[in-house]
Design a protein around this motif. Structure first.
Motif, PDB file in Angstrom:
ATOM      1  N   ALA A 175      42.933  42.979  53.991  1.00  0.00           N
ATOM      2  CA  ALA A 175      43.744  42.176  54.893  1.00  0.00           C
ATOM      3  C   ALA A 175      43.780  42.792  56.284  1.00  0.00           C
ATOM      4  O   ALA A 175      43.680  42.079  57.296  1.00  0.00           O
ATOM      5  CB  ALA A 175      45.157  42.039  54.334  1.00  0.00           C
ATOM      6  N   ALA A 176      43.891  44.106  56.355  1.00  0.00           N
ATOM      7  CA  ALA A 176      43.930  44.793  57.650  1.00  0.00           C
ATOM      8  C   ALA A 176      42.621  44.627  58.406  1.00  0.00           C
ATOM      9  O   ALA A 176      42.603  44.619  59.647  1.00  0.00           O
ATOM     10  CB  ALA A 176      44.246  46.273  57.453  1.00  0.00           C
ATOM     11  N   ALA A 177      41.514  44.495  57.672  1.00  0.00           N
ATOM     12  CA  ALA A 177      40.203  44.329  58.296  1.00  0.00           C
ATOM     13  C   ALA A 177      39.877  42.866  58.585  1.00  0.00           C
ATOM     14  O   ALA A 177      38.770  42.559  59.049  1.00  0.00           O
ATOM     15  CB  ALA A 177      39.127  44.931  57.389  1.00  0.00           C
ATOM     16  N   GLY A 178      40.807  41.981  58.288  1.00  0.00           N
ATOM     17  CA  GLY A 178      40.563  40.561  58.525  1.00  0.00           C
ATOM     18  C   GLY A 178      39.702  39.897  57.468  1.00  0.00           C
ATOM     19  O   GLY A 178      39.190  38.806  57.689  1.00  0.00           O
ATOM     20  N   GLU A 179      39.551  40.545  56.316  1.00  0.00           N
ATOM     21  CA  GLU A 179      38.733  39.994  55.235  1.00  0.00           C
ATOM     22  C   GLU A 179      39.664  39.369  54.200  1.00  0.00           C
ATOM     23  O   GLU A 179      39.862  39.898  53.091  1.00  0.00           O
ATOM     24  CB  GLU A 179      37.859  41.088  54.627  1.00  0.00           C
ATOM     25  N   SER A 180      40.228  38.226  54.562  1.00  0.00           N
ATOM     26  CA  SER A 180      41.244  37.594  53.727  1.00  0.00           C
ATOM     27  C   SER A 180      40.700  37.160  52.372  1.00  0.00           C
ATOM     28  O   SER A 180      41.431  37.163  51.375  1.00  0.00           O
ATOM     29  CB  SER A 180      41.853  36.402  54.457  1.00  0.00           C
ATOM     30  N   GLU A 181      39.424  36.781  52.344  1.00  0.00           N
ATOM     31  CA  GLU A 181      38.840  36.338  51.071  1.00  0.00           C
ATOM     32  C   GLU A 181      38.783  37.484  50.066  1.00  0.00           C
ATOM     33  O   GLU A 181      39.092  37.313  48.888  1.00  0.00           O
ATOM     34  CB  GLU A 181      37.441  35.759  51.291  1.00  0.00           C
ATOM     35  N   CYS A 182      38.391  38.673  50.523  1.00  0.00           N
ATOM     36  CA  CYS A 182      38.378  39.841  49.649  1.00  0.00           C
ATOM     37  C   CYS A 182      39.798  40.216  49.229  1.00  0.00           C
ATOM     38  O   CYS A 182      40.052  40.569  48.074  1.00  0.00           O
ATOM     39  CB  CYS A 182      37.718  41.029  50.343  1.00  0.00           C
ATOM     40  N   ALA A 183      40.722  40.127  50.177  1.00  0.00           N
ATOM     41  CA  ALA A 183      42.117  40.444  49.869  1.00  0.00           C
ATOM     42  C   ALA A 183      42.637  39.557  48.744  1.00  0.00           C
ATOM     43  O   ALA A 183      43.358  40.025  47.847  1.00  0.00           O
ATOM     44  CB  ALA A 183      42.983  40.291  51.118  1.00  0.00           C
ATOM     45  N   ALA A 184      42.264  38.279  48.764  1.00  0.00           N
ATOM     46  CA  ALA A 184      42.705  37.354  47.716  1.00  0.00           C
ATOM     47  C   ALA A 184      42.164  37.778  46.351  1.00  0.00           C
ATOM     48  O   ALA A 184      42.878  37.708  45.340  1.00  0.00           O
ATOM     49  CB  ALA A 184      42.257  35.934  48.052  1.00  0.00           C
ATOM     50  N   VAL A 185      40.903  38.228  46.304  1.00  0.00           N
ATOM     51  CA  VAL A 185      40.322  38.691  45.045  1.00  0.00           C
ATOM     52  C   VAL A 185      41.114  39.871  44.506  1.00  0.00           C
ATOM     53  O   VAL A 185      41.494  39.903  43.320  1.00  0.00           O
ATOM     54  CB  VAL A 185      38.842  39.096  45.245  1.00  0.00           C
ATOM     55  N   PHE A 186      41.379  40.832  45.346  1.00  0.00           N
ATOM     56  CA  PHE A 186      42.036  42.045  44.871  1.00  0.00           C
ATOM     57  C   PHE A 186      43.491  41.794  44.483  1.00  0.00           C
ATOM     58  O   PHE A 186      43.998  42.413  43.538  1.00  0.00           O
ATOM     59  CB  PHE A 186      41.926  43.145  45.922  1.00  0.00           C
ATOM     60  N   ARG A 187      44.155  40.879  45.184  1.00  0.00           N
ATOM     61  CA  ARG A 187      45.520  40.538  44.777  1.00  0.00           C
ATOM     62  C   ARG A 187      45.521  39.873  43.401  1.00  0.00           C
ATOM     63  O   ARG A 187      46.391  40.150  42.553  1.00  0.00           O
ATOM     64  CB  ARG A 187      46.175  39.626  45.817  1.00  0.00           C
ATOM     65  N   THR A 188      44.548  38.998  43.172  1.00  0.00           N
ATOM     66  CA  THR A 188      44.441  38.352  41.862  1.00  0.00           C
ATOM     67  C   THR A 188      44.160  39.382  40.778  1.00  0.00           C
ATOM     68  O   THR A 188      44.730  39.322  39.679  1.00  0.00           O
ATOM     69  CB  THR A 188      43.336  37.282  41.883  1.00  0.00           C
ATOM     70  N   LEU A 189      43.281  40.329  41.067  1.00  0.00           N
ATOM     71  CA  LEU A 189      42.985  41.382  40.092  1.00  0.00           C
ATOM     72  C   LEU A 189      44.226  42.210  39.786  1.00  0.00           C
ATOM     73  O   LEU A 189      44.488  42.559  38.633  1.00  0.00           O
ATOM     74  CB  LEU A 189      41.860  42.282  40.612  1.00  0.00           C
ATOM     75  N   ALA A 190      44.997  42.527  40.821  1.00  0.00           N
ATOM     76  CA  ALA A 190      46.221  43.307  40.609  1.00  0.00           C
ATOM     77  C   ALA A 190      47.213  42.534  39.749  1.00  0.00           C
ATOM     78  O   ALA A 190      47.848  43.097  38.848  1.00  0.00           O
ATOM     79  CB  ALA A 190      46.846  43.673  41.951  1.00  0.00           C
ATOM     80  N   GLU A 191      47.344  41.236  40.012  1.00  0.00           N
ATOM     81  CA  GLU A 191      48.229  40.410  39.196  1.00  0.00           C
ATOM     82  C   GLU A 191      47.747  40.376  37.749  1.00  0.00           C
ATOM     83  O   GLU A 191      48.558  40.401  36.807  1.00  0.00           O
ATOM     84  CB  GLU A 191      48.278  38.996  39.767  1.00  0.00           C
ATOM     85  N   GLY A 192      46.441  40.334  37.569  1.00  0.00           N
ATOM     86  CA  GLY A 192      45.882  40.342  36.225  1.00  0.00           C
ATOM     87  C   GLY A 192      46.201  41.627  35.480  1.00  0.00           C
ATOM     88  O   GLY A 192      46.499  41.606  34.276  1.00  0.00           O
ATOM     89  N   GLU A 193      46.160  42.750  36.179  1.00  0.00           N
ATOM     90  CA  GLU A 193      46.492  44.024  35.536  1.00  0.00           C
ATOM     91  C   GLU A 193      47.960  44.047  35.112  1.00  0.00           C
ATOM     92  O   GLU A 193      48.303  44.587  34.057  1.00  0.00           O
ATOM     93  CB  GLU A 193      46.208  45.184  36.485  1.00  0.00           C
ATOM     94  N   THR A 194      48.827  43.447  35.922  1.00  0.00           N
ATOM     95  CA  THR A 194      50.236  43.362  35.554  1.00  0.00           C
ATOM     96  C   THR A 194      50.411  42.561  34.266  1.00  0.00           C
ATOM     97  O   THR A 194      51.137  42.977  33.350  1.00  0.00           O
ATOM     98  CB  THR A 194      51.056  42.700  36.685  1.00  0.00           C
ATOM     99  N   LEU A 195      49.732  41.428  34.181  1.00  0.00           N
ATOM    100  CA  LEU A 195      49.817  40.590  32.988  1.00  0.00           C
ATOM    101  C   LEU A 195      49.222  41.305  31.777  1.00  0.00           C
ATOM    102  O   LEU A 195      49.758  41.208  30.664  1.00  0.00           O
ATOM    103  CB  LEU A 195      49.099  39.265  33.225  1.00  0.00           C
ATOM    104  N   ALA A 196      48.128  42.010  31.978  1.00  0.00           N
ATOM    105  CA  ALA A 196      47.502  42.730  30.878  1.00  0.00           C
ATOM    106  C   ALA A 196      48.422  43.827  30.345  1.00  0.00           C
ATOM    107  O   ALA A 196      48.544  44.027  29.131  1.00  0.00           O
ATOM    108  CB  ALA A 196      46.172  43.333  31.341  1.00  0.00           C
TER     109      ALA A 196
END
Length: 225
Positions: free
Chosen positions: A65-86
């Motif tokens: 997000a800091a680098a302006g790569e919002s698409e990558c940020a969305a992937v990593f946020r989804t992955l983090a949410e997945g780890e929480t659910l797991a």
């Protein structure tokens, strides 16, 4: 011929696809010959792996997000949410293994099993986000296949309930939203002129090797002494 983002994802996944027969433990789970203690060790190792990976993904999301790569940020946020659910599903597996909280907290993780999250943490600090997206996407396909096998084998051969196997079933399920996010991240990277397939492959090869170490260590705990 112009290579698309999907072509790039498919090429990296194909290059990194492991040989299922080379896994020393998952086929033994599949036919019921693996010792039950390996399931317990796997569950207890994941108590360390999952929170570590979640923090790494959150850091990658912040960097992206800091680098302006919002698409990558969305992937990593989804992955983090997945780890929480797991992690929410992991407790039932640990309990089904007959391990109480005190014994689980006292468990000493094995270096061979924790090399994977250690490298993910390295990537969180040093990897170019789009390269990490490519490498992780390929690796998760292999991990998901292993989890699909365990989700079927543990009830069939070891008497585990569906609730106890929900951790594996979660990772075995298709993730079309995540796939689309990864595709968008790679496409955006290519639009910026980034085509670091070689770097992504190097990251991916190390991720696959560290995951192989995870299974090898569970199959032969003595190797970690």
């Amino acid at each position: 011929m112009t290579r698309t983002a999907q072509d790039l994802l498919d090429a990296v996944a194909a290059r990194l696809a492991p040989d299922p027969a080379a896994n020393p433990l998952v086929p033994r789970f599949a036919d019921g010959t693996a010792h039950r203690s390996a399931i317990t060790a796997l569950a207890l190792e994941q108590r360390s792996v999952i929170p570590a990976d979640r923090r790494s993904f959150l850091h990658l999301a912040e960097r992206s997000a800091a680098a302006g790569e919002s698409e990558c940020a969305a992937v990593f946020r989804t992955l983090a949410e997945g780890e929480t659910l797991a992690f929410e599903r992991l407790g039932a597996l640990v309990a089904a293994c007959g391990v109480d909280k005190a014994d689980a907290d006292a468990y000493e993780p094995r270096a061979g099993c924790q090399a994977y999250p250690a490298y993910v943490a390295w990537l969180a600090l040093n990897g170019t986000p789009v390269d990490v997206v490519l490498a992780l996407t390929a690796n998760f396909a292999a991990w998901g296949a292993c989890c699909a096998t365990l989700a079927q084998a543990l009830p069939a051969h070891y008497g585990f309930s569906d609730e106890a196997c929900a951790f594996f079933a979660f990772f075995a399920e298709p993730a079309p939203d995540l796939e689309q996010q990864a595709l968008a991240a790679v496409r955006a990277g290519m639009d910026r002129g980034l085509d670091a397939t070689g770097t992504a492959l190097r990251h991916g090869k190390l991720l696959q090797r560290y995951e192989a170490m995870f299974w090898e260590t569970l199959a032969d705990p003595a190797r970690d002494l």
